[in-house]
Write a protein that holds these residues in place. Sequence first.
Motif, PDB file in Angstrom:
ATOM      1  N   SER A 268     -14.519  69.668  54.903  1.00  0.00           N
ATOM      2  CA  SER A 268     -13.951  69.121  56.120  1.00  0.00           C
ATOM      3  C   SER A 268     -15.002  68.255  56.815  1.00  0.00           C
ATOM      4  O   SER A 268     -16.213  68.489  56.657  1.00  0.00           O
ATOM      5  CB  SER A 268     -13.505  70.257  57.042  1.00  0.00           C
ATOM      6  OG  SER A 268     -12.931  69.749  58.232  1.00  0.00           O
ATOM      7  N   ARG A 382       0.816  79.296  59.288  1.00  0.00           N
ATOM      8  CA  ARG A 382       0.979  78.158  60.189  1.00  0.00           C
ATOM      9  C   ARG A 382       2.258  78.312  60.997  1.00  0.00           C
ATOM     10  O   ARG A 382       3.314  78.662  60.462  1.00  0.00           O
ATOM     11  CB  ARG A 382       1.029  76.861  59.375  1.00  0.00           C
ATOM     12  CG  ARG A 382       1.219  75.617  60.221  1.00  0.00           C
ATOM     13  CD  ARG A 382       1.186  74.387  59.355  1.00  0.00           C
ATOM     14  NE  ARG A 382       1.401  73.179  60.150  1.00  0.00           N
ATOM     15  CZ  ARG A 382       1.406  71.949  59.664  1.00  0.00           C
ATOM     16  NH1 ARG A 382       1.225  71.780  58.349  1.00  0.00           N
ATOM     17  NH2 ARG A 382       1.611  70.918  60.453  1.00  0.00           N
ATOM     18  N   SER A 386      -1.300  72.000  64.200  1.00  0.00           N
ATOM     19  CA  SER A 386      -1.422  70.785  63.399  1.00  0.00           C
ATOM     20  C   SER A 386      -2.532  70.916  62.361  1.00  0.00           C
ATOM     21  O   SER A 386      -2.687  70.012  61.520  1.00  0.00           O
ATOM     22  CB  SER A 386      -1.722  69.576  64.305  1.00  0.00           C
ATOM     23  OG  SER A 386      -0.726  69.429  65.299  1.00  0.00           O
ATOM     24  N   GLY A 387      -3.291  71.969  62.431  1.00  0.00           N
ATOM     25  CA  GLY A 387      -4.399  72.159  61.496  1.00  0.00           C
ATOM     26  C   GLY A 387      -5.322  73.252  62.016  1.00  0.00           C
ATOM     27  O   GLY A 387      -4.996  74.001  62.937  1.00  0.00           O
ATOM     28  N   HIS A 414      -2.849  75.806  56.691  1.00  0.00           N
ATOM     29  CA  HIS A 414      -3.618  75.050  57.676  1.00  0.00           C
ATOM     30  C   HIS A 414      -4.567  74.096  56.974  1.00  0.00           C
ATOM     31  O   HIS A 414      -5.269  74.478  56.040  1.00  0.00           O
ATOM     32  CB  HIS A 414      -4.429  75.982  58.578  1.00  0.00           C
ATOM     33  CG  HIS A 414      -3.589  76.976  59.320  1.00  0.00           C
ATOM     34  ND1 HIS A 414      -2.936  76.666  60.485  1.00  0.00           N
ATOM     35  CD2 HIS A 414      -3.298  78.287  59.051  1.00  0.00           C
ATOM     36  CE1 HIS A 414      -2.291  77.731  60.920  1.00  0.00           C
ATOM     37  NE2 HIS A 414      -2.482  78.731  60.059  1.00  0.00           N
ATOM     38  N   GLU A 415      -4.608  72.882  57.450  1.00  0.00           N
ATOM     39  CA  GLU A 415      -5.550  71.890  56.954  1.00  0.00           C
ATOM     40  C   GLU A 415      -6.757  71.852  57.886  1.00  0.00           C
ATOM     41  O   GLU A 415      -6.615  71.716  59.102  1.00  0.00           O
ATOM     42  CB  GLU A 415      -4.900  70.514  56.898  1.00  0.00           C
ATOM     43  CG  GLU A 415      -5.865  69.431  56.411  1.00  0.00           C
ATOM     44  CD  GLU A 415      -5.248  68.045  56.481  1.00  0.00           C
ATOM     45  OE1 GLU A 415      -5.953  67.068  56.177  1.00  0.00           O
ATOM     46  OE2 GLU A 415      -4.064  67.954  56.877  1.00  0.00           O
ATOM     47  N   VAL A 417      -9.376  70.290  59.860  1.00  0.00           N
ATOM     48  CA  VAL A 417      -9.540  68.939  60.389  1.00  0.00           C
ATOM     49  C   VAL A 417     -10.963  68.639  60.810  1.00  0.00           C
ATOM     50  O   VAL A 417     -11.296  67.481  61.102  1.00  0.00           O
ATOM     51  CB  VAL A 417      -8.597  68.717  61.585  1.00  0.00           C
ATOM     52  CG1 VAL A 417      -7.142  68.874  61.147  1.00  0.00           C
ATOM     53  CG2 VAL A 417      -8.916  69.685  62.719  1.00  0.00           C
TER      54      VAL A 417
END
Length: 455
Positions: A268, A382, A386-387, A414-415, A417
Motif C-alpha cells: 500500500s 466490508r 471505502s477501504g 477491504h482495499e 489505501v
Amino acid sequence: MNDDTIRLVTIGRILRRRWRLLAVLAVAGALFGYGTSVLLLPPRYTAEASVLLPGQWEERELLTQVDIATSSAVVDRAAAALKWGTNGAELQKDVSAKADDGNIIKVSGTADTPERAQRLSDQLAQQFVTFATRIAGGSTDAAADTATEALRKQVAETNRRITDLADSADPGQTVEGVQARTELEGLRTGLQDAMKKLEEANPASAKASMVVMGPAPRPTGAAAPTRMQLTVGGALLFLLLAVIGHLAAARVSRRLRAEPEIAAALGSPFLGTVDVPGERHGHRPESHGSRARFRRLLGIDTPWDAPALQRSGDEAERRLRYRRVCARLRDQLPAPRRLLVVVPEGDEVARLAAGQLVAEASGDPRLRVVEVSVDRPIVPDRDTESGALAVLSAGSWTAGELAGIAEACADGGHELVGVVVAGTVRTRPTETADRLSDDATLTFAVHGHATGDPA
C-alpha cells in the motif's frame, strides 16, 4: 541493529533497558552455580608436603623425581597404607607433584575433608622418599647398612695390620727391609684407592638421603573452584549469555523500520509519519493476563533496541502532521469517505496515533478503528467502508506479520489505501501543563478493540 561494530553504548543500552531481566538471570545463574557446587562439585581440600633433596641436582633429574612422586608405584603404596578402600588408580587423580626452588619436591593430595587431604599428602611424601631411595641404590635395609659398616671396619683393620708389619720389618737399610716396607705401603695405597672407587661407583647414594620437611599443613580453605567461585561464576555466565543473546537476536531481527519497507510489505502507498507524545514507558502494550504482567515485570514488553526518543515540536506541529494525512485521504478517496483504520494488537503507539487521527479527521473521512491480532489476523467484513488504512509503529513488526494483516484486509473485502507510521517523541516540559483538551477525547475514542464512527 546493522552490521556495524558493536559499541559500548549498545551494551549500556541493554543493561539500562533490560536490567530487571538481567538481574533475574544473574540470580538464576548464581543458584545454578550453587547447585552445581552442592550436587556435582562438592568442596575439595588440598594439602601439600615438601621433600628436600640434598646435594646437587640438575633440572632433568628433578623432573624425573616429580614423575616418580606421582607414579603408580608410589600411589599404590600410599593407597595401601591409608586403607581407605580405594586403589591407586582411583587415587591417581587426587595427587600431584611439582619441583620448587632449592631442590624441593612438593607433593599434594586432594580429598573431601582437610584431615583426609593432610593424611594423603603425608603418606604420599613418605612413600615417595622410601621408593626413590630404594631405586637410587640407597637401600634402607638394615642388613645392607650393617654390611657396609663391616666393610669399613675391615678396611681400617687392614690398614692397622699394614702399619704393624711395616714397623716390625728390619729397620735397617738392607735391600730386603726396604722392599718389604715399599710393598706394604703400596698395598695400603691400593686398598685406599679401591675403597674410594667403591664409594664413587655409586654417586646416587649421596643423593638418596631425601628428607620430608615435616607434616603437611592442614588446609583451612577449599580448593578451587570453591562454592563462592561457582556461585559468582554462574551469575556472570548467565549475565554474559543474556547480553550475547540480546545482541544475536538484534542481529537476526527481521522487524521493519524504514517506511518504504513497511509500505512494500503491506502493498500500500505510504501516506506519512505522525508523532505520539510521551515517554517510552508510557507506551507499553495494554494486554492483560499473567504472561503480560510477567513481561511487564521483567521490562521485556518493549523493544530494547528502539532508537532514543527525539524531541518534537509543539502541539500545533504534531497536529499538522495528522491533518496532512487526512488531507491526502480526502484527495485520494471519493465521497462518501469511510475507512477502516487497522491497528496491530498490542501496538500502543499506533493505537494512540489512530485515536488522534480520528479526532483530527472530524468526520471527513469517517474512520472506524479496529485492532487486529498479528498471530491470527481477522478483519471485519466490508460494510460501508471505502477501504482500509493501516496505522502502525516502526520497528515492531516483521514483513511476514504485515503481509498477514494485508491478506486479512483482502479477505474482508477491504482495499488498503495507505499506510501511516507512528513514532513516539519527547514533549517539551512546558507542554505537560497546557495539553489540549482533545486528549481526553482521544483516550475515549481509542479505548477497546473497536471504536465507532465519531459523532
